[in-house]
Design an enzyme around this catalytic site. Structure first.
Site, PDB file in Angstrom:
ATOM      1  N   LYS A  11       0.840  -1.203   0.000  1.00  0.00           N
ATOM      2  CA  LYS A  11       0.000   0.000   0.000  1.00  0.00           C
ATOM      3  C   LYS A  11       0.876   1.254   0.000  1.00  0.00           C
ATOM      4  O   LYS A  11       0.580   2.230  -0.696  1.00  0.00           O
ATOM      5  CB  LYS A  11      -0.958  -0.027   1.204  1.00  0.00           C
ATOM      6  CG  LYS A  11      -2.019  -1.109   1.055  1.00  0.00           C
ATOM      7  CD  LYS A  11      -2.894  -1.321   2.284  1.00  0.00           C
ATOM      8  CE  LYS A  11      -3.796  -2.535   2.052  1.00  0.00           C
ATOM      9  NZ  LYS A  11      -4.682  -2.858   3.176  1.00  0.00           N
ATOM     10  N   GLN A  52      -5.195  -1.637   9.430  1.00  0.00           N
ATOM     11  CA  GLN A  52      -4.957  -2.936   8.805  1.00  0.00           C
ATOM     12  C   GLN A  52      -5.490  -4.052   9.708  1.00  0.00           C
ATOM     13  O   GLN A  52      -5.257  -4.050  10.921  1.00  0.00           O
ATOM     14  CB  GLN A  52      -3.443  -3.110   8.551  1.00  0.00           C
ATOM     15  CG  GLN A  52      -3.071  -4.364   7.773  1.00  0.00           C
ATOM     16  CD  GLN A  52      -3.593  -4.377   6.336  1.00  0.00           C
ATOM     17  OE1 GLN A  52      -3.782  -3.338   5.712  1.00  0.00           O
ATOM     18  NE2 GLN A  52      -3.839  -5.563   5.805  1.00  0.00           N
ATOM     19  N   ASP A  63     -11.244   2.204   3.261  1.00  0.00           N
ATOM     20  CA  ASP A  63     -11.455   0.766   3.076  1.00  0.00           C
ATOM     21  C   ASP A  63     -12.929   0.489   2.803  1.00  0.00           C
ATOM     22  O   ASP A  63     -13.285  -0.599   2.360  1.00  0.00           O
ATOM     23  CB  ASP A  63     -11.079   0.003   4.363  1.00  0.00           C
ATOM     24  CG  ASP A  63      -9.703  -0.641   4.301  1.00  0.00           C
ATOM     25  OD1 ASP A  63      -9.273  -1.015   3.196  1.00  0.00           O
ATOM     26  OD2 ASP A  63      -9.071  -0.767   5.362  1.00  0.00           O
TER      27      ASP A  63
HETATM   28  N1  GUN Z   1      -6.583  -7.155   5.855  1.00  0.00           N
HETATM   29  C1  GUN Z   1      -6.732  -7.925   4.747  1.00  0.00           C
HETATM   30  N2  GUN Z   1      -7.260  -7.179   3.741  1.00  0.00           N
HETATM   31  C2  GUN Z   1      -7.448  -5.942   4.241  1.00  0.00           C
HETATM   32  C3  GUN Z   1      -7.957  -4.733   3.678  1.00  0.00           C
HETATM   33  O1  GUN Z   1      -8.366  -4.649   2.515  1.00  0.00           O
HETATM   34  N3  GUN Z   1      -7.974  -3.658   4.509  1.00  0.00           N
HETATM   35  C4  GUN Z   1      -7.557  -3.732   5.793  1.00  0.00           C
HETATM   36  N4  GUN Z   1      -7.625  -2.634   6.549  1.00  0.00           N
HETATM   37  N5  GUN Z   1      -7.081  -4.829   6.344  1.00  0.00           N
HETATM   38  C5  GUN Z   1      -7.027  -5.933   5.567  1.00  0.00           C
END
Ligand code: GUN
Length: 295
Positions: free
Chosen positions: A58, A102, A125
């Site tokens: 990211k 996350q 998200d």
């Molecule tokens: N953990 C696995 N996929 C994601 C996601 O798309 N966003 C977040 N915040 N955590 C994750």
């Protein structure tokens, strides 16, 4: 004569790269016009290896499109109260346009309380109830990133969903459930949702024109479970460890790709299918959040 089937590989890496280029262009235009550059903050609790990899990707993506970003790391011993306070702080930081926490979080912290603390207009998200619910409104706000990425893949490959039977396997709050709503509301598909209580899963998967799987069980979907000519979207991302993998681990999907692919018309690989689209959607949402807060 042996029948040879050709299928189209849905290249999520390429589509995500196209979207990133479009976003980078928009960032450059904002810069030129003296407008605010999007700023994404990422909150990471603990040192889970898979989460670290996702977060690294990211950050890399933010850099590639010219976003500002801030990494906020906390030990897995942080109390829920402290984390919620920090989220409030970021909610009120005008310089941050969007942020994510996350997942997974350590077991002593409630994912629901944490998610609901995030200001919905900064929830890039798309996890909050507000954004989740907005899928069925006429004006969707920030769309849940992974399902939105799936819809965008289908759209960019001109895969018709209207009137088709889409079968979603997995009803999670962050993927399966919102995806089924998007397929209904935006895709006008007839949707069946299967989950851990579904009896005789194969009966349902075999009836799918479009089969979308988000369970996290490598190899769950075998060739016998797929209709000839179906579109198969594999959203599973499980980190499997083993000495045979150069990095000591590999990301595996839910679909037995080798056996299933020849039966399909379109299929997403893992890695390189839906995964890169989640990040592209996150960037898209961050740009959108910036445009809404700082037009
Ligand atoms: N953990 C696995 N996929 C994601 C996601 O798309 N966003 C977040 N915040 N955590 C994750």
């Amino acid at each position: 004569m042996t029948e040879t089937t050709t299928y189209t590989l849905i290249d999520g890496k390429k589509v995500a790269s196209d979207i990133k280029e479009e976003i980078a262009q928009k960032v450059a235009e904002r810069k030129q016009a003296g407008k605010k550059i999007p700023h994404l903050a990422i909150i990471l609790v603990g040192d889970d290896g898979a989460s670290q990899t996702y977060v690294d990707n990211k950050v890399k993506a933010c850099k590639s499109v010219g976003f500002h970003y801030t990494m906020m790391r906390f030990a897995d011993t942080i109390s829920e109260e402290k984390l919620l306070k920090h989220i409030d702080h970021v909610n009120n930081d005008d310089d941050v346009d969007g942020f994510i926490v996350q997942l997974p979080l350590p077991p002593h912290i409630s994912v629901e309380r944490v998610t609901e603390k995030i200001r919905s207009d900064k929830d890039v998200d798309g996890f909050t109830n507000h954004n989740f619910g907005s899928i069925i409104s006429k004006k969707p706000l920030l769309m849940p990133a992974t399902p939105f990425g799936v819809m965008e893949l289908l759209r960019r490959y001109n895969i018709e969903t209207e009137g088709k039977h889409a079968v979603v396997v997995g009803a999670s709050r962050i993927t399966g459930a919102p995806l089924s709503m998007m397929l209904t509301e935006l895709g006008h598909a007839t949707v069946t949702i299967c989950h851990k209580y579904t009896k005789d899963l194969a009966t349902f998967t075999r009836a799918a024109d479009i089969l979308l799987v988000a369970v996290g069980k490598p190899g769950l979907i075998t060739a016998e479970m797929v209709k000839e000519g179906a579109v198969v979207v594999d959203i599973g991302t499980t980190r499997v460890e083993g000495p045979q993998y150069p990095k000591g681990w590999a990301i595996k999907g839910d679909v037995d790709f080798k056996a299933v692919a020849p039966k399909t018309s379109y299929i997403t690989p893992v890695p390189g299918g839906v995964g890169p689209m989640t990040i592209a959607s996150l960037l898209f949402n961050t740009l959108r959040a910036t445009e809404l807060q700082n037009p």
